[in-house]
Design a protein around this motif. Structure first.
Motif, PDB file in Angstrom:
ATOM      1  N   UNK A  80      42.455  24.636  48.347  1.00 23.20           N
ATOM      2  CA  UNK A  80      42.893  25.755  47.512  1.00 23.20           C
ATOM      3  C   UNK A  80      44.041  26.517  48.159  1.00 23.20           C
ATOM      4  N   UNK A  81      44.831  27.164  47.294  1.00 24.66           N
ATOM      5  CA  UNK A  81      45.870  28.118  47.701  1.00 24.66           C
ATOM      6  C   UNK A  81      45.653  29.381  46.894  1.00 24.66           C
ATOM      7  N   UNK A  82      45.917  30.517  47.505  1.00 28.44           N
ATOM      8  CA  UNK A  82      45.513  31.786  46.890  1.00 28.44           C
ATOM      9  C   UNK A  82      46.601  32.835  47.013  1.00 28.44           C
ATOM     10  N   UNK A  83      46.684  33.680  45.997  1.00 29.74           N
ATOM     11  CA  UNK A  83      47.556  34.853  46.005  1.00 29.74           C
ATOM     12  C   UNK A  83      46.683  36.101  46.052  1.00 29.74           C
ATOM     13  N   UNK A  84      46.996  37.021  46.980  1.00 27.24           N
ATOM     14  CA  UNK A  84      46.227  38.256  47.108  1.00 27.24           C
ATOM     15  C   UNK A  84      47.167  39.450  46.970  1.00 27.24           C
ATOM     16  N   UNK A  85      46.815  40.383  46.092  1.00 24.50           N
ATOM     17  CA  UNK A  85      47.618  41.585  45.860  1.00 24.50           C
ATOM     18  C   UNK A  85      46.949  42.812  46.472  1.00 24.50           C
ATOM     19  N   UNK A  86      47.757  43.805  46.791  1.00 24.77           N
ATOM     20  CA  UNK A  86      47.233  45.047  47.360  1.00 24.77           C
ATOM     21  C   UNK A  86      46.470  45.859  46.329  1.00 24.77           C
ATOM     22  N   UNK A  87      46.798  45.678  45.054  1.00 29.27           N
ATOM     23  CA  UNK A  87      46.096  46.368  43.967  1.00 29.27           C
ATOM     24  C   UNK A  87      45.853  45.385  42.839  1.00 29.27           C
ATOM     25  N   UNK A  88      44.933  45.706  41.956  1.00 27.32           N
ATOM     26  CA  UNK A  88      44.541  44.785  40.883  1.00 27.32           C
ATOM     27  C   UNK A  88      45.701  44.496  39.933  1.00 27.32           C
ATOM     28  N   UNK A  89      45.801  43.238  39.531  1.00 27.10           N
ATOM     29  CA  UNK A  89      46.806  42.790  38.565  1.00 27.10           C
ATOM     30  C   UNK A  89      46.100  42.289  37.303  1.00 27.10           C
ATOM     31  N   UNK A  90      46.680  42.582  36.159  1.00 31.16           N
ATOM     32  CA  UNK A  90      46.165  42.065  34.898  1.00 31.16           C
ATOM     33  C   UNK A  90      46.933  40.787  34.578  1.00 31.16           C
ATOM     34  N   UNK A  91      46.232  39.668  34.571  1.00 28.72           N
ATOM     35  CA  UNK A  91      46.874  38.361  34.433  1.00 28.72           C
ATOM     36  C   UNK A  91      46.420  37.675  33.150  1.00 28.72           C
ATOM     37  N   UNK A  92      47.330  36.886  32.566  1.00 32.17           N
ATOM     38  CA  UNK A  92      46.938  36.127  31.378  1.00 32.17           C
ATOM     39  C   UNK A  92      47.522  34.720  31.324  1.00 32.17           C
ATOM     40  N   UNK A  93      48.278  34.321  32.329  1.00 30.05           N
ATOM     41  CA  UNK A  93      48.729  32.939  32.424  1.00 30.05           C
ATOM     42  C   UNK A  93      49.260  32.687  33.828  1.00 30.05           C
ATOM     43  N   UNK A  94      49.361  31.405  34.167  1.00 34.52           N
ATOM     44  CA  UNK A  94      49.906  31.020  35.468  1.00 34.52           C
ATOM     45  C   UNK A  94      50.582  29.668  35.334  1.00 34.52           C
ATOM     46  N   UNK A  95      51.612  29.463  36.138  1.00 33.94           N
ATOM     47  CA  UNK A  95      52.314  28.187  36.228  1.00 33.94           C
ATOM     48  C   UNK A  95      52.147  27.650  37.643  1.00 33.94           C
ATOM     49  N   UNK A 150      42.291  34.048  28.722  1.00 35.70           N
ATOM     50  CA  UNK A 150      41.956  35.429  28.359  1.00 35.70           C
ATOM     51  C   UNK A 150      42.238  36.334  29.547  1.00 35.70           C
ATOM     52  N   UNK A 151      42.754  37.508  29.275  1.00 37.84           N
ATOM     53  CA  UNK A 151      43.199  38.425  30.318  1.00 37.84           C
ATOM     54  C   UNK A 151      42.110  38.715  31.346  1.00 37.84           C
ATOM     55  N   UNK A 152      42.496  38.687  32.634  1.00 38.78           N
ATOM     56  CA  UNK A 152      41.589  39.078  33.702  1.00 38.78           C
ATOM     57  C   UNK A 152      42.294  40.079  34.598  1.00 38.78           C
ATOM     58  N   UNK A 153      41.526  40.961  35.200  1.00 39.57           N
ATOM     59  CA  UNK A 153      42.059  41.919  36.168  1.00 39.57           C
ATOM     60  C   UNK A 153      41.471  41.568  37.524  1.00 39.57           C
ATOM     61  N   UNK A 154      42.345  41.333  38.509  1.00 38.85           N
ATOM     62  CA  UNK A 154      41.864  40.857  39.799  1.00 38.85           C
ATOM     63  C   UNK A 154      42.870  41.143  40.906  1.00 38.85           C
ATOM     64  N   UNK A 155      42.397  41.117  42.128  1.00 43.23           N
ATOM     65  CA  UNK A 155      43.298  41.240  43.289  1.00 43.23           C
ATOM     66  C   UNK A 155      43.580  39.878  43.920  1.00 43.23           C
ATOM     67  N   UNK A 156      42.876  38.819  43.445  1.00 42.28           N
ATOM     68  CA  UNK A 156      43.084  37.479  44.020  1.00 42.28           C
ATOM     69  C   UNK A 156      43.069  36.426  42.913  1.00 42.28           C
ATOM     70  N   UNK A 157      44.026  35.524  42.986  1.00 44.76           N
ATOM     71  CA  UNK A 157      44.064  34.375  42.089  1.00 44.76           C
ATOM     72  C   UNK A 157      44.113  33.119  42.947  1.00 44.76           C
TER      73      UNK A 157
END
Length: 415
Positions: A75-90, A136-143
């Protein structure tokens, strides 16, 4: 005040990355910190969100993240300092036709705050293209991108994570009264400079290359001594003035950083005895003369190493400097460009506690591409910082000119 000309050799044509069709979404991956289950010693997990659009899955030029010889689930992961609302990824898969191949399957997971949860989506697997997963939209600090190996180990070249643009101040919405003068300014930029889009060392480029920070060297072009207390005041004043421009961008039009920390990593001086401190909080360069002034080591300077690599910099890349604050005794006015800013040392020291050090602010504007207005004034505006002598602080018009540069350049970072 004057703006130093951009060196012609740096005005090379470069390919700007195309805007994603879903223009209402913003790629927030660049502001995240990458990590991975495993990384081959010769590869780099930083590749997955460096904003470089891959030419093909077997990219032999740019950084790559690969897991050879490991197989199985990686796995590879992205971590943000604050929550992000995400709805797609490439995701763009790394496949060298040998030990690293496209995965047998993959999926996305998000961090709920206590565990990872699978994201329900369709997950295509193709080489030489971005593979898009909408959900569907998710709110998270890690993808997390979870890859299951197939014919070989797995890897990624780029991950883009998209959040909806919420409108308001986050988009391009200048006041109606400024639309015409802003358009005039940008047309002037395009007609005056041979290729403003191709130049790759604006302040924007430096911040994005550092993932949201900026490093400085102080060129002490004076015979005066400097105490440790004065040094710290000089650093603090520079950080405060630089922040004024960064505050213009916070929350605006996909700008990925709420704050851009500034660090002074070095001082250049003719005689070490002028610097009256013995601590090692900054690197000190003695009698390294360029342009008849002290300068921090060229191997550490981005102006001299615009590829972003500093193999010969003492202390390594963390000791590199993006710009210089050149403080010159007896110097009147100022100068600015991608190399940094030059102002009088007496002026600077006498304004350490001034709210707006307007000459320095003006020159910082040049480092981000803003022009001078010696011979013309845009329609309907009269007084603003970049029109020297007509304002002493960043005005609304200055702020929107600054944001307009970001609007025209942001696509090169995959945003």
């Amino acid at each position: 005040m004057r703006r130093l000309a951009i060196p012609p050799l740096l005005l090379l044509m470069t390919l700007l990355f195309p805007l994603r069709e879903a223009a209402a979404d913003t790629n927030v991956a660049r502001s995240a910190t990458p990590s991975a289950s495993y990384t081959s010693a010769w590869e780099s997990v930083a590749a997955i969100n460096d904003g470089i659009d891959p030419p093909r899955s077997n990219d032999t030029v740019n950084r790559r993240w690969g897991t050879w010889p490991q197989t199985g689930t990686q796995w590879a992961e992205l971590t943000w300092a604050s929550a992000q609302t995400l709805r797609s990824a490439d995701v763009y898969f790394f496949d060298d036709g040998g030990g690293v191949r496209v995965p047998a399957s993959w999926k996305l997971q998000y961090w709920t705050g206590s565990a990872y949860a699978d994201i329900s989506a369709s997950y295509p697997v193709a080489a030489d293209t971005y593979n898009t997963a909408s959900f569907a939209q998710v709110s998270t600090t890690r993808l997390r991108v979870v890859l299951q190996s197939g014919q070989g180990s797995v890897g990624l070249l780029e991950v883009r994570a998209f959040a909806p643009d919420t409108g308001g101040t986050s988009g391009w919405n200048p006041p109606a009264s400024l639309v015409t003068p802003l358009d005039e300014v940008w047309r002037h930029v395009e007609s005056t400079y041979s290729n403003p889009y191709g130049f790759r060392n604006y302040g924007w480029d430096q911040i994005m290359a550092n993932r949201g920070s900026i490093n400085y060297c102080v060129r002490w072009d004076s015979s005066a001594t400097v105490t440790a207390a004065q040094r710290d005041q000089i650093h603090a004043a520079l950080a405060r003035q630089f922040k004024k421009w960064m505050d213009v961008m916070a929350g605006h039009n996909g700008w990925p950083y709420a704050d851009v920390p500034l660090k002074v990593v070095g001082w250049a001086v003719r005689d070490r005895a002028q610097l009256q401190w013995s601590d090692t909080s900054v690197d000190v360069y003695v009698n390294n003369i360029r342009e008849n002034a002290p300068q921090c080591a060229e191997p550490c300077g981005r102006f001299f190493n615009q590829g972003g690599n500093y193999p010969n910099c003492p202390g390594g890349a963390s000791h590199h400097y993006d710009m210089s604050l050149w403080l010159t005794a007896g110097f009147s006015g100022g100068a600015g460009g991608d190399w940094g800013q030059r102002v009088g040392s007496e002026y600077y020291l006498s304004n350490l506690n001034t709210a707006n050090m307007h000459i320095l602010l003006h020159e910082i504007g040049h480092s981000f591409g803003l022009d001078d207005f010696y011979d013309w004034t845009p329609t309907g505006v009269c007084c603003f910082l970049m029109k020297a002598g007509s304002a002493t602080s960043i005005t609304d018009f200055d702020a929107w000119m600054f944001r307009d540069w970001w609007r025209h350049l942001k696509s090169r970072y995959g945003l």
